[in-house]
Write a protein that holds these residues in place. Sequence first.
Motif, PDB file in Angstrom:
ATOM      1  N   THR A  44       0.878  -1.025   0.187  1.00 17.01           N
ATOM      2  CA  THR A  44       0.080  -0.215   0.033  1.00 17.01           C
ATOM      3  C   THR A  44       0.868   1.242   0.072  1.00 17.01           C
ATOM      4  O   THR A  44       0.081   2.180  -0.155  1.00 17.01           O
ATOM      5  N   ALA A  45       2.142   1.145   0.074  1.00 18.53           N
ATOM      6  CA  ALA A  45       3.056   2.283   0.298  1.00 18.53           C
ATOM      7  C   ALA A  45       2.865   3.584  -0.596  1.00 18.53           C
ATOM      8  O   ALA A  45       3.085   4.757  -0.364  1.00 18.53           O
ATOM      9  N   PHE A  46       2.498   3.264  -1.927  1.00 22.54           N
ATOM     10  CA  PHE A  46       2.386   4.321  -2.830  1.00 22.54           C
ATOM     11  C   PHE A  46       0.922   4.506  -3.323  1.00 22.54           C
ATOM     12  O   PHE A  46       0.579   5.441  -4.112  1.00 22.54           O
ATOM     13  N   ASP A  47       0.176   3.909  -2.735  1.00 24.79           N
ATOM     14  CA  ASP A  47      -1.261   4.143  -3.236  1.00 24.79           C
ATOM     15  C   ASP A  47      -1.902   5.469  -3.242  1.00 24.79           C
ATOM     16  O   ASP A  47      -2.442   5.852  -4.320  1.00 24.79           O
ATOM     17  N   LYS A  48      -1.772   6.019  -2.216  1.00 24.50           N
ATOM     18  CA  LYS A  48      -2.160   7.520  -2.039  1.00 24.50           C
ATOM     19  C   LYS A  48      -1.601   8.308  -3.173  1.00 24.50           C
ATOM     20  O   LYS A  48      -2.292   9.126  -3.705  1.00 24.50           O
ATOM     21  N   LEU A  49      -0.434   8.397  -3.290  1.00 21.98           N
ATOM     22  CA  LEU A  49       0.496   8.962  -4.214  1.00 21.98           C
ATOM     23  C   LEU A  49      -0.098   8.703  -5.722  1.00 21.98           C
ATOM     24  O   LEU A  49      -0.256   9.837  -6.292  1.00 21.98           O
ATOM     25  N   LEU A  50      -0.308   7.571  -5.868  1.00 18.40           N
ATOM     26  CA  LEU A  50      -0.725   7.122  -7.192  1.00 18.40           C
ATOM     27  C   LEU A  50      -2.190   7.772  -7.550  1.00 18.40           C
ATOM     28  O   LEU A  50      -2.262   8.105  -8.786  1.00 18.40           O
ATOM     29  N   ALA A  51      -2.883   7.853  -6.579  1.00 22.39           N
ATOM     30  CA  ALA A  51      -4.258   8.187  -6.876  1.00 22.39           C
ATOM     31  C   ALA A  51      -4.306   9.967  -6.751  1.00 22.39           C
ATOM     32  O   ALA A  51      -5.307  10.529  -7.170  1.00 22.39           O
ATOM     33  N   ASP A  52      -3.253  10.596  -6.373  1.00 23.47           N
ATOM     34  CA  ASP A  52      -3.285  12.090  -6.211  1.00 23.47           C
ATOM     35  C   ASP A  52      -3.020  12.481  -7.539  1.00 23.47           C
ATOM     36  O   ASP A  52      -1.710  12.684  -7.906  1.00 23.47           O
ATOM     37  N   ASP A  53      -3.695  13.299  -8.230  1.00 25.48           N
ATOM     38  CA  ASP A  53      -3.526  14.049  -9.511  1.00 25.48           C
ATOM     39  C   ASP A  53      -2.508  15.064  -9.464  1.00 25.48           C
ATOM     40  O   ASP A  53      -1.889  15.655 -10.257  1.00 25.48           O
ATOM     41  N   GLY A  54      -2.362  15.594  -8.203  1.00 25.12           N
ATOM     42  CA  GLY A  54      -1.387  16.895  -7.619  1.00 25.12           C
ATOM     43  C   GLY A  54       0.121  16.077  -7.785  1.00 25.12           C
ATOM     44  O   GLY A  54       0.876  17.185  -7.686  1.00 25.12           O
ATOM     45  N   ASN A  55       0.328  15.002  -7.666  1.00 24.78           N
ATOM     46  CA  ASN A  55       1.498  14.447  -7.435  1.00 24.78           C
ATOM     47  C   ASN A  55       2.250  14.678  -8.928  1.00 24.78           C
ATOM     48  O   ASN A  55       1.646  14.404  -9.947  1.00 24.78           O
ATOM     49  N   ASP A  56       3.749  14.882  -8.700  1.00 24.29           N
ATOM     50  CA  ASP A  56       4.424  15.215  -9.924  1.00 24.29           C
ATOM     51  C   ASP A  56       5.805  14.628  -9.816  1.00 24.29           C
ATOM     52  O   ASP A  56       6.925  15.479  -9.517  1.00 24.29           O
ATOM     53  N   THR A  57       5.941  13.503  -9.587  1.00 22.93           N
ATOM     54  CA  THR A  57       7.144  12.554  -9.424  1.00 22.93           C
ATOM     55  C   THR A  57       7.798  12.700 -10.971  1.00 22.93           C
ATOM     56  O   THR A  57       7.238  12.819 -11.969  1.00 22.93           O
ATOM     57  N   VAL A  58       9.341  12.937 -10.720  1.00 22.13           N
ATOM     58  CA  VAL A  58       9.852  12.777 -11.995  1.00 22.13           C
ATOM     59  C   VAL A  58      10.937  11.735 -12.264  1.00 22.13           C
ATOM     60  O   VAL A  58      11.051  10.906 -11.210  1.00 22.13           O
ATOM     61  N   TRP A  61      18.029  10.304 -14.102  1.00 22.86           N
ATOM     62  CA  TRP A  61      19.299   9.216 -14.148  1.00 22.86           C
ATOM     63  C   TRP A  61      20.052   9.645 -13.025  1.00 22.86           C
ATOM     64  O   TRP A  61      20.630  10.727 -12.977  1.00 22.86           O
ATOM     65  N   ASN A  62      20.380   8.496 -12.099  1.00 22.77           N
ATOM     66  CA  ASN A  62      21.135   8.602 -10.943  1.00 22.77           C
ATOM     67  C   ASN A  62      20.810   9.462 -10.101  1.00 22.77           C
ATOM     68  O   ASN A  62      21.672  10.248  -9.452  1.00 22.77           O
ATOM     69  N   HIS A  63      19.611  10.058 -10.000  1.00 24.85           N
ATOM     70  CA  HIS A  63      18.987  11.029  -9.034  1.00 24.85           C
ATOM     71  C   HIS A  63      19.452  12.468  -9.247  1.00 24.85           C
ATOM     72  O   HIS A  63      19.135  13.334  -8.502  1.00 24.85           O
ATOM     73  N   ASN A  64      19.951  12.562 -10.463  1.00 26.97           N
ATOM     74  CA  ASN A  64      20.774  13.962 -10.816  1.00 26.97           C
ATOM     75  C   ASN A  64      19.484  14.704 -11.270  1.00 26.97           C
ATOM     76  O   ASN A  64      18.872  14.531 -12.636  1.00 26.97           O
ATOM     77  N   PRO A  65      19.164  16.000 -10.694  1.00 24.47           N
ATOM     78  CA  PRO A  65      18.013  16.821 -11.510  1.00 24.47           C
ATOM     79  C   PRO A  65      18.340  17.575 -12.945  1.00 24.47           C
ATOM     80  O   PRO A  65      17.501  17.798 -13.433  1.00 24.47           O
ATOM     81  N   ASP A  66      19.888  17.345 -13.009  1.00 32.53           N
ATOM     82  CA  ASP A  66      20.349  17.743 -14.333  1.00 32.53           C
ATOM     83  C   ASP A  66      20.114  16.895 -15.441  1.00 32.53           C
ATOM     84  O   ASP A  66      20.200  17.197 -16.941  1.00 32.53           O
ATOM     85  N   HIS A  67      19.601  15.625 -15.147  1.00 31.30           N
ATOM     86  CA  HIS A  67      19.577  14.542 -16.169  1.00 31.30           C
ATOM     87  C   HIS A  67      17.951  14.077 -16.115  1.00 31.30           C
ATOM     88  O   HIS A  67      17.791  12.948 -15.540  1.00 31.30           O
ATOM     89  N   LEU A  68      16.841  14.971 -16.427  1.00 35.39           N
ATOM     90  CA  LEU A  68      15.725  14.585 -16.439  1.00 35.39           C
ATOM     91  C   LEU A  68      15.336  13.688 -17.390  1.00 35.39           C
ATOM     92  O   LEU A  68      15.692  13.915 -18.603  1.00 35.39           O
ATOM     93  N   LEU A  69      14.667  12.613 -17.175  1.00 35.04           N
ATOM     94  CA  LEU A  69      13.932  11.739 -18.442  1.00 35.04           C
ATOM     95  C   LEU A  69      12.684  11.896 -18.509  1.00 35.04           C
ATOM     96  O   LEU A  69      12.129  11.536 -19.577  1.00 35.04           O
ATOM     97  N   GLY A  70      11.896  11.911 -17.667  1.00 35.27           N
ATOM     98  CA  GLY A  70      10.437  12.264 -17.662  1.00 35.27           C
ATOM     99  C   GLY A  70       9.602  12.664 -16.550  1.00 35.27           C
ATOM    100  O   GLY A  70      10.480  12.908 -15.463  1.00 35.27           O
ATOM    101  N   ARG A  71       8.426  13.016 -16.729  1.00 35.98           N
ATOM    102  CA  ARG A  71       7.773  13.758 -15.702  1.00 35.98           C
ATOM    103  C   ARG A  71       6.083  13.277 -15.766  1.00 35.98           C
ATOM    104  O   ARG A  71       5.567  13.033 -16.773  1.00 35.98           O
ATOM    105  N   GLN A  72       5.826  12.994 -14.444  1.00 36.78           N
ATOM    106  CA  GLN A  72       4.626  12.593 -14.278  1.00 36.78           C
ATOM    107  C   GLN A  72       3.360  13.465 -14.857  1.00 36.78           C
ATOM    108  O   GLN A  72       2.594  13.141 -15.478  1.00 36.78           O
ATOM    109  N   SER A  73       3.525  14.602 -14.609  1.00 35.48           N
ATOM    110  CA  SER A  73       2.458  15.695 -15.157  1.00 35.48           C
ATOM    111  C   SER A  73       2.552  15.744 -16.824  1.00 35.48           C
ATOM    112  O   SER A  73       1.386  16.297 -17.146  1.00 35.48           O
ATOM    113  N   SER A  74       3.594  15.741 -17.255  1.00 35.60           N
ATOM    114  CA  SER A  74       3.569  15.798 -18.789  1.00 35.60           C
ATOM    115  C   SER A  74       3.082  14.350 -19.383  1.00 35.60           C
ATOM    116  O   SER A  74       3.127  14.516 -20.559  1.00 35.60           O
ATOM    117  N   GLY A  75       2.960  13.296 -18.433  1.00 32.80           N
ATOM    118  CA  GLY A  75       2.608  12.104 -19.328  1.00 32.80           C
ATOM    119  C   GLY A  75       3.990  11.353 -19.637  1.00 32.80           C
ATOM    120  O   GLY A  75       3.450  10.133 -20.074  1.00 32.80           O
TER     121      GLY A  75
END
Length: 190
Positions: A44-58, A61-75
């Motif tokens: 159940t650990a991620f159920d609330k987050l997955l149901a939240d439309d406001g969640n915007d996980t990215v 690559w290697n947790h580096n914010p300079d290496h963005l691969l994708g974003r939840q809000s953009s699909g």
Amino acid sequence: MPDTMHRVAVTLRAEVTGNRLRGLASVFGQVADTPEGYEAFDRTAFDKLLADDGNDTVALWNHNPDHLLGRQSSGTLVMRSTDAGLEFDVDLPDTSIGRDLRELARRGDLRGGSIGYVPGDVRYDKAPDGRTITVHTSVARLRDVSPVTLPAYPGTNGSIALRAAEFGRPEPVRSQLIRARARVHLRGVK
């Protein structure tokens, strides 16, 4: 400490289909020996987050914010809970990093997955050795899912699972790194 971000890494089962990278970012029901002690993620650990439309996980690559691969809000990043764990599916960008990741996954070199998260609700279980297991039943915030080069510990296919008959602690990361460096060194010696 609820706002403190943690990172947990697992062995990634990477699969590339066209331009999409799919893998497990977190494994359910397996116990890891982390610097903070034993911990695990409940189904159940991620159920609330997955149901939240406001969640915007990215996806990084290697947790580096300079290496963005994708974003939840953009699909371009889709996540779902499966019986095995938190699965992610990212549409890799047509960038040097995206092309590199496709090639590394195709060759089988990409094997680590990780999450950056802020803990939420927990329960405590006992391990066979008497130590406490912190079981995350919900995560307050999931900041990123990341394919990584060197996961903190192996995690899929029961490699660090608690077992009724046998309880093995994972090998320390330091010895894994020493062996990896030795393999690289030996390859360079002809």
